[in-house]
Design an enzyme around this catalytic site. Sequence first.
Site, mmCIF file in Angstrom:
data_model
loop_
_atom_site.group_PDB
_atom_site.id
_atom_site.type_symbol
_atom_site.label_atom_id
_atom_site.label_comp_id
_atom_site.label_asym_id
_atom_site.label_seq_id
_atom_site.Cartn_x
_atom_site.Cartn_y
_atom_site.Cartn_z
ATOM 1 C CE LYS A 98 -64.717 6.520 42.703
ATOM 2 N NZ LYS A 98 -65.525 7.388 43.575
ATOM 3 N NE ARG A 127 -59.820 15.709 46.128
ATOM 4 C CZ ARG A 127 -60.420 14.663 45.597
ATOM 5 N NH1 ARG A 127 -59.915 13.446 45.790
ATOM 6 N NH2 ARG A 127 -61.493 14.807 44.871
ATOM 7 N NE ARG A 142 -66.490 11.356 38.795
ATOM 8 C CZ ARG A 142 -65.376 11.181 39.515
ATOM 9 N NH1 ARG A 142 -64.307 10.651 38.971
ATOM 10 N NH2 ARG A 142 -65.351 11.520 40.781
ATOM 11 N NE ARG A 162 -66.239 15.974 44.590
ATOM 12 C CZ ARG A 162 -65.472 15.722 45.668
ATOM 13 N NH1 ARG A 162 -65.427 16.586 46.656
ATOM 14 N NH2 ARG A 162 -64.757 14.623 45.717
ATOM 15 N NE ARG A 187 -60.968 12.387 49.671
ATOM 16 C CZ ARG A 187 -61.543 11.738 48.647
ATOM 17 N NH1 ARG A 187 -61.426 10.428 48.534
ATOM 18 N NH2 ARG A 187 -62.233 12.391 47.750
HETATM 19 P P1 AMP Z 1 -62.136 12.131 42.084
HETATM 20 O O1 AMP Z 1 -60.760 12.215 42.625
HETATM 21 O O2 AMP Z 1 -62.378 10.865 41.323
HETATM 22 O O3 AMP Z 1 -63.197 12.374 43.121
HETATM 23 O O4 AMP Z 1 -62.277 13.313 41.021
HETATM 24 C C1 AMP Z 1 -62.154 14.671 41.372
HETATM 25 C C2 AMP Z 1 -62.714 15.549 40.269
HETATM 26 O O5 AMP Z 1 -62.009 15.319 39.056
HETATM 27 C C3 AMP Z 1 -64.170 15.291 39.928
HETATM 28 O O6 AMP Z 1 -65.065 15.968 40.779
HETATM 29 C C4 AMP Z 1 -64.234 15.832 38.509
HETATM 30 O O7 AMP Z 1 -64.268 17.235 38.482
HETATM 31 C C5 AMP Z 1 -62.898 15.399 37.950
HETATM 32 N N1 AMP Z 1 -62.999 14.055 37.347
HETATM 33 C C6 AMP Z 1 -62.399 12.913 37.760
HETATM 34 N N2 AMP Z 1 -62.724 11.879 36.974
HETATM 35 C C7 AMP Z 1 -63.561 12.372 36.035
HETATM 36 C C8 AMP Z 1 -64.269 11.801 34.955
HETATM 37 N N3 AMP Z 1 -64.193 10.492 34.666
HETATM 38 N N4 AMP Z 1 -65.042 12.619 34.188
HETATM 39 C C9 AMP Z 1 -65.131 13.934 34.448
HETATM 40 N N5 AMP Z 1 -64.526 14.521 35.479
HETATM 41 C C10 AMP Z 1 -63.734 13.761 36.268
#
Ligand code: AMP
Length: 374
Positions: free
Chosen positions: A192, A312, A267, A324, A306
């Site tokens: 994404k 990360r 989400r 996740r 990654r």
């Molecule tokens: P991402 O970079 O999109 O994979 O997000 C990393 C982490 O941020 C996720 O595993 C969640 O803990 C948190 N996070 C990101 N976006 C959301 C969302 N829309 N709702 C809740 N938690 C989020």
Amino acid sequence: MLRLHDKYFEPFISATDIDRSVERLARQISSDFPGEVPIFVVVLNGAFMFASDFLKKYPRNCKISFVKLASYQGTSSSGQVKHLIGLEENVEGQTVIVLEDVIDTGNTLVEIHRIFSGMNVKKIRVATLFYKPEAYKQSFPVDYVGMKLPERFVVGYGLDYDGLGRNLPEIYQLKERNMINLVLFGKPGAGKGTQAVFLKEKYNLVHISTGDVFRYNIKGETELGKLAKQYIDRGELVPDEVTINMLQAEVDKNQGAEGFIFDGFPRTTAQADALDQLLKAKGMSVSATIALEADDEVLIGRLLERGKLSGRSDDQDESKIRFRFEEYNQKTAPLIDYYKKRGKFFSVNGIGSIEEITTRLSEVIEKLDTAVNK
Ligand code: AMP
């Protein structure tokens, strides 16, 4: 079409239709209080035009008073305490009928009830010209309703947008802007963020990644960052309320945007509802949700790779990654149906070179009925 400040509005409810509703309300209320002289309490500013037309049509004797709700910073737990200014009459033992222009969340109504409950009135009734049932969150009855409105931003006939529009004799609604608002959807590692970088350049969109905003806050050690970190480190979703407020602030920061890419948001169903509402209030909507599809095993490989490069922590541990995915399956996957029902769900194969996948996404975007295709 009408312009007020930075927004465009289009006609929604004609003066004739409003007049009919006002007429009906006046008849209905007067027939409900045959032997009485009620006191109409007009809540300013918005209700001035409705009240004026309504009272001209009210066929019996009545009294009229005007009030305004003022708020000051109090010491109560809510912080904001409201009180009425302008009520000079003694309303004890009288029938009070509150005239409101619009009732949406009902917060004002609660204050009005609270204030009148100490005044020993005979009874209190509420008449509103407009009522937004989807927004109403209170249990007090709304006794008389002129017209129901969908949850949409409207101006005119007493209602304003930042001070303008109250003098319009009809109701206007915010015009939907012709813009592309994409939700990029998919499991962690689906690509994404990578694709958003290309799409935002190609279509001149603002990219909002909730994960990136959280990580930025974690780095800056802000309160939001500290809170989010606890969840992110475990691979859990950050609570909806926190995430939704943050997203709203990001959208607000980009008023002039030609469109948005929402990456990692929504989400949960609650987030999707919140997104719909916040966009609607700005005359916008989700144009499409496009999912990038790939197998779990491919994704795990990508994420571990990654993790080595980015550092990360949530990408370095396979059990956290699997957690996740579980969060995704439970809380995020239901959004596929959510957007399918609205005819807004598309998916593309997320395996291939970056350019190939950008091309697949562009094919979907260019078939959408949006500004880019006009
Ligand atoms: P991402 O970079 O999109 O994979 O997000 C990393 C982490 O941020 C996720 O595993 C969640 O803990 C948190 N996070 C990101 N976006 C959301 C969302 N829309 N709702 C809740 N938690 C989020």
